[in-house]
Design a protein around this motif. Structure first.
Motif, PDB file in Angstrom:
ATOM      1  N   PRO A 158       3.847 -18.781  -0.321  1.00 13.82           N
ATOM      2  CA  PRO A 158       4.715 -17.662  -0.206  1.00 13.82           C
ATOM      3  C   PRO A 158       4.822 -16.813  -1.380  1.00 13.82           C
ATOM      4  N   ALA A 159       4.552 -15.139  -0.988  1.00 12.57           N
ATOM      5  CA  ALA A 159       4.810 -14.849  -1.800  1.00 12.57           C
ATOM      6  C   ALA A 159       6.034 -13.228  -1.649  1.00 12.57           C
ATOM      7  N   VAL A 160       7.086 -12.573  -2.699  1.00 12.02           N
ATOM      8  CA  VAL A 160       7.639 -11.634  -1.679  1.00 12.02           C
ATOM      9  C   VAL A 160       8.200 -10.137  -2.253  1.00 12.02           C
ATOM     10  N   LEU A 161       7.364  -9.439  -2.497  1.00 10.91           N
ATOM     11  CA  LEU A 161       6.774  -8.648  -2.716  1.00 10.91           C
ATOM     12  C   LEU A 161       8.502  -7.653  -2.852  1.00 10.91           C
ATOM     13  N   ASP A 162       9.663  -7.926  -3.814  1.00  9.01           N
ATOM     14  CA  ASP A 162      10.955  -6.911  -3.445  1.00  9.01           C
ATOM     15  C   ASP A 162      10.486  -4.996  -4.028  1.00  9.01           C
ATOM     16  N   CYS A 163      11.701  -4.613  -3.136  1.00  7.84           N
ATOM     17  CA  CYS A 163      11.654  -2.813  -2.927  1.00  7.84           C
ATOM     18  C   CYS A 163      12.865  -2.194  -3.459  1.00  7.84           C
ATOM     19  N   PRO A 164      13.033  -1.609  -4.006  1.00 12.18           N
ATOM     20  CA  PRO A 164      14.508  -0.649  -4.263  1.00 12.18           C
ATOM     21  C   PRO A 164      15.358  -1.040  -2.584  1.00 12.18           C
ATOM     22  N   GLN A 165      16.439  -1.024  -3.011  1.00 16.88           N
ATOM     23  CA  GLN A 165      17.696  -1.534  -2.125  1.00 16.88           C
ATOM     24  C   GLN A 165      18.731  -0.236  -1.634  1.00 16.88           C
ATOM     25  N   HIS A 166      17.696   0.713  -1.448  1.00 15.26           N
ATOM     26  CA  HIS A 166      18.726   1.896  -1.114  1.00 15.26           C
ATOM     27  C   HIS A 166      19.539   2.296   0.488  1.00 15.26           C
ATOM     28  N   SER A 167      19.691   3.211   0.145  1.00 16.04           N
ATOM     29  CA  SER A 167      20.393   4.029   1.598  1.00 16.04           C
ATOM     30  C   SER A 167      18.674   5.183   2.380  1.00 16.04           C
ATOM     31  N   TYR A 168      18.064   4.375   2.725  1.00 12.06           N
ATOM     32  CA  TYR A 168      16.920   5.178   2.330  1.00 12.06           C
ATOM     33  C   TYR A 168      16.430   5.749   4.146  1.00 12.06           C
ATOM     34  N   VAL A 169      15.977   6.936   3.973  1.00 16.45           N
ATOM     35  CA  VAL A 169      15.279   7.093   5.356  1.00 16.45           C
ATOM     36  C   VAL A 169      13.744   6.488   6.376  1.00 16.45           C
ATOM     37  N   LEU A 170      13.422   6.337   4.793  1.00 18.46           N
ATOM     38  CA  LEU A 170      11.618   6.439   5.139  1.00 18.46           C
ATOM     39  C   LEU A 170      10.882   4.880   4.080  1.00 18.46           C
ATOM     40  N   ALA A 171      10.500   3.860   4.031  1.00 20.75           N
ATOM     41  CA  ALA A 171      10.192   2.415   3.492  1.00 20.75           C
ATOM     42  C   ALA A 171       8.586   2.070   3.870  1.00 20.75           C
ATOM     43  N   VAL A 172       7.796   2.606   2.891  1.00 18.51           N
ATOM     44  CA  VAL A 172       6.419   2.634   3.359  1.00 18.51           C
ATOM     45  C   VAL A 172       5.851   1.651   2.261  1.00 18.51           C
ATOM     46  N   TRP A 173       5.185   0.412   2.735  1.00 24.55           N
ATOM     47  CA  TRP A 173       4.352  -0.138   2.001  1.00 24.55           C
ATOM     48  C   TRP A 173       3.129   0.205   1.864  1.00 24.55           C
ATOM     49  N   ARG A 174       2.467   0.568   0.922  1.00 23.53           N
ATOM     50  CA  ARG A 174       1.074   0.834   0.612  1.00 23.53           C
ATOM     51  C   ARG A 174       0.199   0.028  -0.489  1.00 23.53           C
ATOM     52  N   ILE A 175      -1.273  -0.695   0.332  1.00 27.38           N
ATOM     53  CA  ILE A 175      -1.373  -1.675  -0.228  1.00 27.38           C
ATOM     54  C   ILE A 175      -3.142  -1.876  -0.492  1.00 27.38           C
ATOM     55  N   TYR A 176      -3.951  -1.519  -1.835  1.00 26.86           N
ATOM     56  CA  TYR A 176      -4.711  -1.004  -2.282  1.00 26.86           C
ATOM     57  C   TYR A 176      -5.699  -2.121  -3.074  1.00 26.86           C
ATOM     58  N   LEU A 177      -5.874  -3.578  -1.690  1.00 27.27           N
ATOM     59  CA  LEU A 177      -6.865  -4.518  -2.302  1.00 27.27           C
ATOM     60  C   LEU A 177      -8.012  -4.339  -2.729  1.00 27.27           C
ATOM     61  N   LYS A 178      -8.674  -5.454  -4.362  1.00 25.95           N
ATOM     62  CA  LYS A 178      -9.570  -5.344  -5.331  1.00 25.95           C
ATOM     63  C   LYS A 178     -10.755  -4.880  -4.692  1.00 25.95           C
ATOM     64  N   ASN A 179     -10.856  -5.625  -2.785  1.00 24.80           N
ATOM     65  CA  ASN A 179     -11.777  -5.392  -2.033  1.00 24.80           C
ATOM     66  C   ASN A 179     -12.686  -4.617  -1.619  1.00 24.80           C
ATOM     67  N   GLY A 180     -11.853  -3.272  -2.012  1.00 25.93           N
ATOM     68  CA  GLY A 180     -11.229  -1.773  -1.221  1.00 25.93           C
ATOM     69  C   GLY A 180     -11.029  -1.960  -0.282  1.00 25.93           C
ATOM     70  N   THR A 181     -10.092  -2.829   0.723  1.00 29.14           N
ATOM     71  CA  THR A 181      -9.933  -1.942   1.878  1.00 29.14           C
ATOM     72  C   THR A 181      -8.728  -1.461   1.008  1.00 29.14           C
ATOM     73  N   SER A 182      -7.963  -1.112   2.772  1.00 26.66           N
ATOM     74  CA  SER A 182      -5.904  -0.897   2.353  1.00 26.66           C
ATOM     75  C   SER A 182      -5.804  -1.263   3.530  1.00 26.66           C
ATOM     76  N   CYS A 183      -4.268  -1.003   3.383  1.00 28.53           N
ATOM     77  CA  CYS A 183      -3.489  -0.351   5.057  1.00 28.53           C
ATOM     78  C   CYS A 183      -2.352  -0.168   4.630  1.00 28.53           C
ATOM     79  N   TYR A 184      -0.479   0.034   5.530  1.00 34.28           N
ATOM     80  CA  TYR A 184       0.545   0.006   5.265  1.00 34.28           C
ATOM     81  C   TYR A 184       1.002  -0.434   6.368  1.00 34.28           C
ATOM     82  N   ILE A 185       2.624  -0.596   5.891  1.00 37.89           N
ATOM     83  CA  ILE A 185       3.481  -0.861   6.240  1.00 37.89           C
ATOM     84  C   ILE A 185       4.613  -0.020   6.321  1.00 37.89           C
TER      85      ILE A 185
END
Length: 337
Positions: A77-104
């Motif tokens: 297991p691995a963890v990728l950190d993100c800035p901890q601010h009082s945000y209104v929206l947080a988005v993770w975008r993933i672009y893999l080397k095999n050409g696929t992409s997704c978001y959370i």
């Protein structure tokens, strides 16, 4: 002081006061409008979840992007950190080397999440508290760009990770009878680094496997060393510390001597067996040949005995022939009379 002069001073002071108050009010209103515009632009930008960069507006001066490199070990297991601010929206975008992409994504206003990524990628905890991303079981196909975007009142903040997945190799150190020590780091990604603690003659080879991993083999010649043991040092990015393998040469020298003696004894036993078999064949041919070979000279007694046996065998036949001849002669005389 005349009444006209008094009225003049009063009007002058009141005018200056009114000018200062108007200036302060305009400055305050302008600052509030600017902050509101920045907030609205940043929120609208990330609600659209656009992969494009922020447009060249006043928001750009309020944005920050940090580019990082991250390594994960395969199946760990691995963890990728993100800035901890009082945000209104947080988005993770993933672009893999095999050409696929997704978001959370997570939207604080409605306390809702959206996603199209696999279950292997998820929030570490509640997204309203921690916006970090967890990779449950990284694989080689998980390599790519992972970008976390945070929209908050002062603008945006972006963490951009370039993720690579490492595979630690399987290491072995063996010693062969022919006088070489073999140090091997199999199926590692990237290739491991192998070195020897002692100086000497060695050769290192690299082989690339079908899944992208590499096997490194280093062969050390122990016949020219006076050391009692050899030490192999293997380093790899998946490990914090290098692996150190050592092997004693005394035991293998004894085994080599034992193997040499076994070979020598086996060779001597084989030669002795061949010699005994040859002697047996020679003796058999010698004695059996004397009994069957007609060219061997015989003694006179043997010849005389054999001739007597032949005469005795022929005597009845000769008597029979003489009797037959006498009967034939008498019969002839009777016919003539």
């Amino acid at each position: 002081m005349t009444p006209k002069l008094v009225i003049y001073f009063i009007m002058m002071y009141w005018g200056a006061f009114a000018l200062i108050a108007t200036t302060v009010a305009m400055a305050t209103m302008g600052s509030s409008l600017e902050k509101k515009a920045i907030y609205n632009n940043s929120t609208q930008h990330y609600f659209n979840i656009s992969p494009r960069a922020t447009t060249e507006t006043k928001l750009t001066s309020q944005s920050a992007e940090v580019q990082l490199t991250k390594s994960a070990v395969v199946s760990t297991p691995a963890v990728l950190d993100c800035p901890q601010h009082s945000y209104v929206l947080a988005v993770w975008r993933i672009y893999l080397k095999n050409g696929t992409s997704c978001y959370i994504s997570y939207k604080r206003e409605t306390n809702s999440t959206e996603r199209n990524c696999s279950k292997n990628m998820n929030w570490v905890s509640r997204p309203d508290q921690i916006s970090a991303l967890r990779l449950k079981s990284p694989e080689f196909s998980s390599e790519g760009i992972y970008m976390c975007s945070i929209a908050y009142a002062r603008g945006t903040f972006i963490y951009k990770y370039n993720l690579t997945v490492l595979a630690p190799p399987e290491v072995t150190l063996t010693h062969t009878i022919n006088g070489t020590a073999v140090c091997k780091a199999a199926a590692g990604k990237p290739a491991a680094q192998i070195s020897w603690a002692q100086r000497g003659d060695y050769d290192t080879m690299k082989e690339t496997l079908h899944n992208g991993t590499e096997t490194v083999t280093s062969i050390y010649n122990t016949t020219n060393t006076n050391e009692d043991e050899v030490v192999c040092i293997i380093s790899h990015p998946a490990w914090k510390d290098a692996r150190i393998l050592n092997i004693s040469l005394d035991r293998y020298n004894e085994r080599r001597k034992d193997a040499t003696m076994k070979i020598l004894y086996s060779s001597l036993a084989g030669l002795l067996g061949i010699l005994v078999l040859s002697l047996f064949i020679y003796a058999w041919r010698f004695f059996y040949g004397r009994q069957t070979d007609p060219t061997i000279m015989k003694s006179p007694e043997t010849i005389s005995a054999r001739q007597s046996i032949q005469d005795n065998e022929l005597e009845p036949y000769a008597t029979f022939v003489q009797v037959e001849n006498m009967i034939y002669d008498k019969t002839g005389d009777f016919v003539q009379a």
